[in-house]
Design a protein around this motif. Structure first.
Motif, PDB file in Angstrom:
ATOM      1  N   HIS A 333     -26.870  -2.054 107.208  1.00 16.32           N
ATOM      2  CA  HIS A 333     -26.945  -1.973 108.669  1.00 16.32           C
ATOM      3  C   HIS A 333     -25.844  -2.829 109.300  1.00 16.32           C
ATOM      4  O   HIS A 333     -25.608  -3.963 108.863  1.00 16.32           O
ATOM      5  N   PRO A 334     -25.183  -2.348 110.368  1.00 18.61           N
ATOM      6  CA  PRO A 334     -24.115  -3.113 111.032  1.00 18.61           C
ATOM      7  C   PRO A 334     -24.674  -4.063 112.091  1.00 18.61           C
ATOM      8  O   PRO A 334     -24.348  -3.968 113.278  1.00 18.61           O
ATOM      9  N   ASN A 335     -25.519  -4.991 111.671  1.00 15.59           N
ATOM     10  CA  ASN A 335     -26.189  -5.879 112.614  1.00 15.59           C
ATOM     11  C   ASN A 335     -25.550  -7.274 112.613  1.00 15.59           C
ATOM     12  O   ASN A 335     -24.559  -7.533 111.922  1.00 15.59           O
ATOM     13  N   MET A 336     -26.152  -8.187 113.350  1.00 12.51           N
ATOM     14  CA  MET A 336     -25.623  -9.543 113.454  1.00 12.51           C
ATOM     15  C   MET A 336     -25.712 -10.282 112.123  1.00 12.51           C
ATOM     16  O   MET A 336     -24.874 -11.132 111.827  1.00 12.51           O
ATOM     17  N   GLU A 337     -26.726  -9.980 111.333  1.00 15.24           N
ATOM     18  CA  GLU A 337     -26.871 -10.643 110.039  1.00 15.24           C
ATOM     19  C   GLU A 337     -25.658 -10.375 109.151  1.00 15.24           C
ATOM     20  O   GLU A 337     -25.205 -11.256 108.407  1.00 15.24           O
ATOM     21  N   LEU A 338     -25.116  -9.153 109.216  1.00 14.24           N
ATOM     22  CA  LEU A 338     -23.924  -8.804 108.446  1.00 14.24           C
ATOM     23  C   LEU A 338     -22.747  -9.688 108.840  1.00 14.24           C
ATOM     24  O   LEU A 338     -22.037 -10.228 107.980  1.00 14.24           O
ATOM     25  N   VAL A 339     -22.535  -9.859 110.137  1.00 20.25           N
ATOM     26  CA  VAL A 339     -21.389 -10.640 110.628  1.00 20.25           C
ATOM     27  C   VAL A 339     -21.585 -12.134 110.382  1.00 20.25           C
ATOM     28  O   VAL A 339     -20.658 -12.835 109.946  1.00 20.25           O
ATOM     29  N   LEU A 340     -22.786 -12.647 110.627  1.00 18.34           N
ATOM     30  CA  LEU A 340     -23.030 -14.085 110.476  1.00 18.34           C
ATOM     31  C   LEU A 340     -22.976 -14.516 109.018  1.00 18.34           C
ATOM     32  O   LEU A 340     -22.508 -15.618 108.710  1.00 18.34           O
ATOM     33  N   SER A 341     -23.450 -13.672 108.099  1.00 20.25           N
ATOM     34  CA  SER A 341     -23.370 -14.025 106.679  1.00 20.25           C
ATOM     35  C   SER A 341     -21.912 -14.077 106.226  1.00 20.25           C
ATOM     36  O   SER A 341     -21.549 -14.911 105.387  1.00 20.25           O
ATOM     37  N   MET A 342     -21.080 -13.209 106.789  1.00 23.39           N
ATOM     38  CA  MET A 342     -19.651 -13.247 106.498  1.00 23.39           C
ATOM     39  C   MET A 342     -19.039 -14.564 106.971  1.00 23.39           C
ATOM     40  O   MET A 342     -18.244 -15.198 106.259  1.00 23.39           O
ATOM     41  N   LEU A 343     -19.421 -15.011 108.173  1.00 21.28           N
ATOM     42  CA  LEU A 343     -18.904 -16.271 108.698  1.00 21.28           C
ATOM     43  C   LEU A 343     -19.354 -17.455 107.852  1.00 21.28           C
ATOM     44  O   LEU A 343     -18.569 -18.370 107.562  1.00 21.28           O
ATOM     45  N   ASP A 344     -20.620 -17.449 107.440  1.00 17.93           N
ATOM     46  CA  ASP A 344     -21.143 -18.570 106.637  1.00 17.93           C
ATOM     47  C   ASP A 344     -20.365 -18.711 105.334  1.00 17.93           C
ATOM     48  O   ASP A 344     -20.040 -19.826 104.914  1.00 17.93           O
ATOM     49  N   LYS A 345     -20.057 -17.585 104.689  1.00 16.71           N
ATOM     50  CA  LYS A 345     -19.288 -17.634 103.440  1.00 16.71           C
ATOM     51  C   LYS A 345     -17.881 -18.182 103.686  1.00 16.71           C
ATOM     52  O   LYS A 345     -17.346 -18.935 102.863  1.00 16.71           O
ATOM     53  N   ALA A 346     -17.283 -17.817 104.816  1.00 18.94           N
ATOM     54  CA  ALA A 346     -15.928 -18.293 105.120  1.00 18.94           C
ATOM     55  C   ALA A 346     -15.920 -19.785 105.420  1.00 18.94           C
ATOM     56  O   ALA A 346     -15.014 -20.511 104.985  1.00 18.94           O
ATOM     57  N   PHE A 347     -16.930 -20.268 106.152  1.00 20.20           N
ATOM     58  CA  PHE A 347     -16.957 -21.682 106.546  1.00 20.20           C
ATOM     59  C   PHE A 347     -17.235 -22.601 105.357  1.00 20.20           C
ATOM     60  O   PHE A 347     -16.865 -23.778 105.388  1.00 20.20           O
ATOM     61  N   VAL A 348     -17.852 -22.109 104.303  1.00 18.06           N
ATOM     62  CA  VAL A 348     -18.116 -22.933 103.126  1.00 18.06           C
ATOM     63  C   VAL A 348     -16.815 -23.321 102.435  1.00 18.06           C
ATOM     64  O   VAL A 348     -16.629 -24.471 102.015  1.00 18.06           O
ATOM     65  N   ASN A 349     -15.886 -22.387 102.311  1.00 16.90           N
ATOM     66  CA  ASN A 349     -14.636 -22.627 101.582  1.00 16.90           C
ATOM     67  C   ASN A 349     -13.475 -23.039 102.472  1.00 16.90           C
ATOM     68  O   ASN A 349     -12.449 -23.494 101.969  1.00 16.90           O
ATOM     69  N   HIS A 350     -13.600 -22.876 103.791  1.00 15.64           N
ATOM     70  CA  HIS A 350     -12.505 -23.197 104.708  1.00 15.64           C
ATOM     71  C   HIS A 350     -13.092 -23.963 105.896  1.00 15.64           C
ATOM     72  O   HIS A 350     -13.765 -23.388 106.749  1.00 15.64           O
ATOM     73  N   GLN A 351     -12.816 -25.252 105.929  1.00 14.11           N
ATOM     74  CA  GLN A 351     -13.455 -26.100 106.945  1.00 14.11           C
ATOM     75  C   GLN A 351     -12.485 -26.565 108.030  1.00 14.11           C
ATOM     76  O   GLN A 351     -12.886 -26.763 109.171  1.00 14.11           O
ATOM     77  N   ALA A 352     -11.217 -26.742 107.694  1.00 17.25           N
ATOM     78  CA  ALA A 352     -10.228 -27.201 108.685  1.00 17.25           C
ATOM     79  C   ALA A 352      -9.688 -25.983 109.431  1.00 17.25           C
ATOM     80  O   ALA A 352      -8.658 -25.416 109.066  1.00 17.25           O
ATOM     81  N   LEU A 353     -10.373 -25.571 110.502  1.00 20.20           N
ATOM     82  CA  LEU A 353     -10.030 -24.347 111.218  1.00 20.20           C
ATOM     83  C   LEU A 353      -9.770 -24.590 112.700  1.00 20.20           C
ATOM     84  O   LEU A 353      -9.915 -23.681 113.519  1.00 20.20           O
ATOM     85  N   ASN A 354      -9.351 -25.788 113.072  1.00 22.97           N
ATOM     86  CA  ASN A 354      -9.168 -26.119 114.489  1.00 22.97           C
ATOM     87  C   ASN A 354      -8.056 -25.301 115.141  1.00 22.97           C
ATOM     88  O   ASN A 354      -8.112 -25.023 116.343  1.00 22.97           O
ATOM     89  N   ALA A 355      -7.041 -24.919 114.363  1.00 22.05           N
ATOM     90  CA  ALA A 355      -5.916 -24.170 114.927  1.00 22.05           C
ATOM     91  C   ALA A 355      -6.027 -22.673 114.659  1.00 22.05           C
ATOM     92  O   ALA A 355      -5.064 -21.932 114.858  1.00 22.05           O
ATOM     93  N   CYS A 356      -7.191 -22.229 114.229  1.00 22.22           N
ATOM     94  CA  CYS A 356      -7.353 -20.828 113.832  1.00 22.22           C
ATOM     95  C   CYS A 356      -7.660 -19.942 115.036  1.00 22.22           C
ATOM     96  O   CYS A 356      -8.499 -20.296 115.881  1.00 22.22           O
ATOM     97  N   GLU A 357      -6.995 -18.801 115.100  1.00 22.91           N
ATOM     98  CA  GLU A 357      -7.281 -17.776 116.101  1.00 22.91           C
ATOM     99  C   GLU A 357      -7.972 -16.608 115.405  1.00 22.91           C
ATOM    100  O   GLU A 357      -7.434 -16.048 114.437  1.00 22.91           O
TER     101      GLU A 357
END
Length: 456
Positions: A333-357
């Motif tokens: 399903h293309p719901n919020m859980e799909l998008v948020l789980s993707m973000l959680d995986k990204a934030f675990v391995n990449h934390q210094a994102l202050n300059a990220c667009e």
């Protein structure tokens, strides 16, 4: 196709006509010849299922002569002409042409049954012994014209290579000298001809053996290993990376000679746009997709896979520096859980994102306050495409097109369920990041380029 019943043929026709199933998929599933299946389906599509009930027909000599003349001197293919004539199989016309050639370019209607008693003891003298020289030359001219028609479907547009091939075929078929062929052709002003020197030069060029057999073998290996995903440019980069002394032109020539062609893209798109339901971010990227360093520009979107009446959704994050997939999530399903789980995986391995667009389209998931709050907590600047303008998200759309072309379109028969498709997507993303080289990255994989950029 004779081993299939009438009902089975109609069922296969309905799958192709109504359900839109490709002929290749049907042929592989039923273990049938694709050409024969395609002809049978086209025959039903033109004349209706009633054509299957037509009784066996015996064709007259005049009918065969007319059909053979159209095949030899007309512009239609054998399959198209067979359809126009309503033949049960395109192989019938091919058989008529073969028999026409074997019988001295004459249509001979075979007599059925045993010969009369008084004829059984007779012997027939060989046809070659009584063949007249003028008839032989006429047969040679007809065969020459037929060879050219077979190659280009017309006269007057032949290349030197095609004329040489036709003459070579005649020498092998009729077992005559080159002088005999040239003398015969010179009597027919409507037939194209080349000089003897041109013939010898062209044959000597084409007779040259492959000077780089090891390179040719390696090109085949790379092409097969990457499952037709690499074209000549990417294969040339891979060879240079391995230490081969070659160029793009050499690889293109060898691949063209071998008939190796990469898969082409087929474009379809899932859209999550539902109007303005939240805050819309400005479009600061302005199609300047690439970044100098990793984690400066991220892109995401959702794409949809259709398999056996079911749907699967993929949501990845793509880095604008090396084009690698930072993280991804797959769901039914293309719901919020799909998008948020993707973000959680990204934030675990990449934390210094202050300059990220972080660039997205105006999909409903990306207008959500929950999603926008998650980006703010990590210092990420949210950016969106303009409304209804997919080109603003071109980098992500390009990856989706590449992904589906190389592992999904035309290969749906490989996956029996969504679990197998999910594993294939995961394996392709690993392959894309770690093995698939890019011309833009100077022959490096996204993972190699990312590591190189982080060291600078």
């Amino acid at each position: 196709m004779t081993k299939l019943s009438k009902q089975k043929k109609i069922e296969l026709y309905q799958e192709w006509k109504i359900k839109g199933m490709p002929l290749l998929v049907i042929a592989r599933r039923e273990n049938l010849n694709r050409t024969a299946l395609g002809y049978a389906i086209k025959l039903i599509d033109r004349y209706g299922p009633a054509i299957l009930d037509a009784p066996h027909q015996t064709y007259t000599k005049e009918f065969k002569e007319k059909a053979i003349k159209q095949a030899l001197f007309g512009t239609k293919s054998i399959v198209q002409l067979s359809l126009d004539l309503g033949l049960k199989s395109s192989g019938m016309l091919n058989n008529w042409l073969r028999e026409y050639k074997e019988n001295g370019y004459n249509v001979v209607i075979k007599q059925k049954g045993r010969p009369a008693y008084e004829q059984e003891g007779r012997t027939i003298a060989p046809a070659a012994a009584a063949e007249d020289s003028a008839v032989r030359r006429r047969k040679l001219a007809i065969a020459y014209r037929q060879c050219l028609y077979k190659k280009i479907n017309c006269l007057g547009a032949e290349t030197t290579q095609e004329i040489v091939q036709a003459i070579t075929e005649l020498r092998r078929t009729f077992k005559v000298s080159l002088d005999y062929i040239f003398d015969t052709m010179s009597n027919y002003k409507d037939l194209p001809l080349i000089a003897r020197s041109t013939y010898y030069y062209t044959t000597s060029q084409s007779a040259k053996q492959d000077k780089q057999p090891k390179l040719t073998a390696r090109i085949k290996e790379i092409f097969v290993y990457h499952q037709k995903r690499y074209g000549y440019r990417r294969i040339a980069l891979q060879l240079i990376k391995e230490g081969w002394q070659t160029s793009v032109k050499v690889v293109r020539r060898i691949m063209s000679k071998l008939g190796l062609k990469a898969n082409k893209r087929n474009r379809r798109k899932y859209s999550s746009y539902c109007g303005t339901v939240g805050k819309i971010a400005p479009n600061l990227i302005k199609r300047n997709f690439f970044a100098l360093r990793p984690n400066m520009k991220w892109y995401t979107d959702i794409t949809e896979f259709h398999l056996k009446g079911q749907k699967l959704y993929l949501s990845p994050i793509l880095d604008g520096c090396a084009g690698d997939i930072v993280s991804y999530s797959i769901s039914r399903h293309p719901n919020m859980e799909l998008v948020l789980s993707m973000l959680d995986k990204a934030f675990v391995n990449h934390q210094a994102l202050n300059a990220c667009e972080f660039h997205t389209d105006q999909g409903v998931q990306y207008q959500s306050p929950v999603y926008q709050r998650a980006l703010k907590l990590h210092g990420i600047t949210q950016i969106m495409s303009r409304k209804g303008n997919s080109m603003d998200d071109g980098l992500m759309e390009s990856f989706f097109g590449l992904l589906k072309t190389e592992m999904f379109y035309g290969q749906e028969y490989k996956y029996h369920n969504l679990q197998e498709l999910t594993k294939a997507i995961e394996e392709y993303i690993r392959y894309y990041n770690e093995e698939r080289i890019k011309e833009r990255l100077k022959g490096l994989t996204p993972k190699e380029y990312r590591a190189q950029a982080l060291k600078k």
